[in-house]
Write an enzyme that holds these catalytic residues in place. Structure first.
Site, PDB file in Angstrom:
ATOM      1  N   ILE A   1       0.852  -1.188   0.000  1.00 20.20           N
ATOM      2  CA  ILE A   1       0.000   0.000   0.000  1.00 20.20           C
ATOM      3  C   ILE A   1       0.889   1.238   0.000  1.00 20.20           C
ATOM      4  CG2 ILE A   1      -1.862   1.205   1.200  1.00 20.20           C
ATOM      5  CD1 ILE A   1      -2.553  -1.611   0.030  1.00 20.20           C
ATOM      6  N   GLU A   2       0.771   2.045  -1.059  1.00 21.74           N
ATOM      7  CA  GLU A   2       1.727   3.126  -1.269  1.00 21.74           C
ATOM      8  C   GLU A   2       1.113   4.520  -1.273  1.00 21.74           C
ATOM      9  OE1 GLU A   2       4.704   2.502  -4.209  1.00 21.74           O
ATOM     10  OE2 GLU A   2       4.825   0.336  -3.887  1.00 21.74           O
ATOM     11  N   HIS A   3      -0.106   4.637  -0.774  1.00 18.41           N
ATOM     12  CA  HIS A   3      -0.654   5.980  -0.572  1.00 18.41           C
ATOM     13  C   HIS A   3      -1.597   5.947   0.622  1.00 18.41           C
ATOM     14  CE1 HIS A   3      -4.651   5.134  -2.378  1.00 18.41           C
ATOM     15  NE2 HIS A   3      -3.982   4.348  -3.179  1.00 18.41           N
TER      16      HIS A   3
END
Length: 388
Positions: free
Chosen positions: A191-193
């Site tokens: 998960i990058e945001h």
């Protein structure tokens, strides 16, 4: 006949060695991501490579809220443009958002992989795109149930409702049709945001997956994470503290302050077994932080690196020789588990000693295991022979 029999036994023995069972406690594991590289080869290419222990399929890049009630898959040239029809989300149907793609190449290759190797195959959820999100604990739990129904063990309760099983492989021989179940070995969270609900949905997602894993006794299922190297990764910290993660593939690139590149710059003359500067590299900080959590104390950590210059931001890539230095410096850490590579295809752009980057990663780890300069090496642990 004797020679033929011997040859058969030798080939069988070599096959067993090349396809030895995955060992989560090993320091010599190599993981590669697959699904986003340019002009990708078939997955069977990497399943047949004995230097790879884990393949991480990347990505599930849309979640039910964005994908007409189904997740969206993107594995590049391994999928067709045809998609399963989604059921809609919260009573709203929008066929233009159907992105649960059909991937016939992948279906066949996953089946072959299972027949020919013992590699662990994980499904990565998320990625660098900002299109996905899961909002609220109820939606997180439902998403976990959906991932399990589609990509976990085949269940009558799921298939009896004609719900999709995108990785099951159907083949027909002599007029007989066989459905070959394929279940991934676990799910990787990337998960990058930021979440939109203080991570309530993500926490529910991983906790529900853990509960579902516990319903199966015939094989282990793994929950893994691919956080950025900043400790802790703000986008994943709540999730990582919510339940047990079996291993982490920490991305030591693209974030300059904690990157592998920073360590290399700070240690130009490092000699294996010698002292070194941390230089912002956060492997030990991740160990400390994980040990502060309730569930993931001592979780194995992979040093996750780009496989070529083109795989990451400018300057993030480190060479095979530099990787050897970095890996030897941390090899004896109790949490060190191996090297992860983004990704399989990009790795083939980086060739040294006649090997691709991921193949050199395995050689690096095997060398470290017997490097007498390292305190934990096999040569160090060997007892001296006793002569009469």
């Amino acid at each position: 006949m004797a020679r033929v029999a011997f040859a058969s036994l030798l080939i069988s023995a070599l096959f067993c060695v090349a396809n030895a069972a995955f060992d989560i406690t090993s320091k010599n594991n190599v993981a590669v991501y697959y699904g986003q590289g340019p002009n990708q080869k078939r997955l069977t290419t990497y399943c047949a490579d004995p230097t790879i222990d884990i393949i991480i399929l990347s990505f599930v890049y849309l979640f039910p809220e964005q994908g007409n009630g189904y997740p969206g898959l993107n594995y590049g040239n391994q999928c067709s443009s045809e998609a399963y029809n989604g059921p809609g989300f919260k009573g709203v149907k929008d066929p233009s958002k159907n992105f649960l793609l059909k991937c016939p190449n992948l279906q066949e290759d996953l089946y072959i992989c299972r027949q020919t190797s013992d590699k662990k195959i994980f499904m990565s959820v998320g990625g660098a795109t900002t299109e996905y999100n899961v909002n609220g604990a109820t939606n997180g739990t439902s998403f976990a149930n959906q991932l399990w129904g589609m990509f976990g063990p085949r269940q009558d309760a799921w298939t009896s409702l004609n719900k999709p099983r995108p990785f099951d492989y159907t083949n027909t021989t002599s007029g007989n049709t066989t459905i070959n179940e394929f279940s991934v070995d676990g799910f990787d969270m990337d998960i990058e945001h930021p979440s939109l609900d203080s991570s309530a949905g993500y926490k529910a997602l991983v906790k529900r997956l853990r509960t579902l894993y516990a319903t199966v006794n015939d094989k282990p299922y793994y929950l893994t994470g691919s956080p950025q190297c900043v400790v802790p990764d703000a986008n994943m910290a709540d999730m990582l503290q919510a339940t047990k993660f079996d291993m982490l593939f920490v991305q030591f690139y693209n974030t300059k302050a904690c990157s592998a590149r920073g360590w290399i710059t700070g240690n130009p003359n490092y000699v294996p077994g010698g002292a070194f500067n941390v230089s912002g590299f956060t492997f030990d900080s991740w160990v400390t932080w994980l040990n502060s959590t309730t569930y993931s104390k001592g979780a194995p950590i992979f040093i996750n690196l780009p496989g070529a210059n083109a795989a990451a931001s400018t300057g993030a890539y480190i060479t095979v020789a530099q990787t050897k230095s970095l890996a030897s410096a941390y090899y004896c850490r109790s949490s060190f588990a191996g090297i992860a590579v983004w990704d399989a295809t990009y790795s083939e752009q980086s060739i040294a000693n006649g090997k691709y980057f991921f193949q050199n990663a395995k050689a690096t780890l095997n060398d470290a295991a017997v490097d007498s300069r390292l305190a934990c090496s096999k040569k160090k642990r060997e007892l001296p022979s006793i002569e009469g």
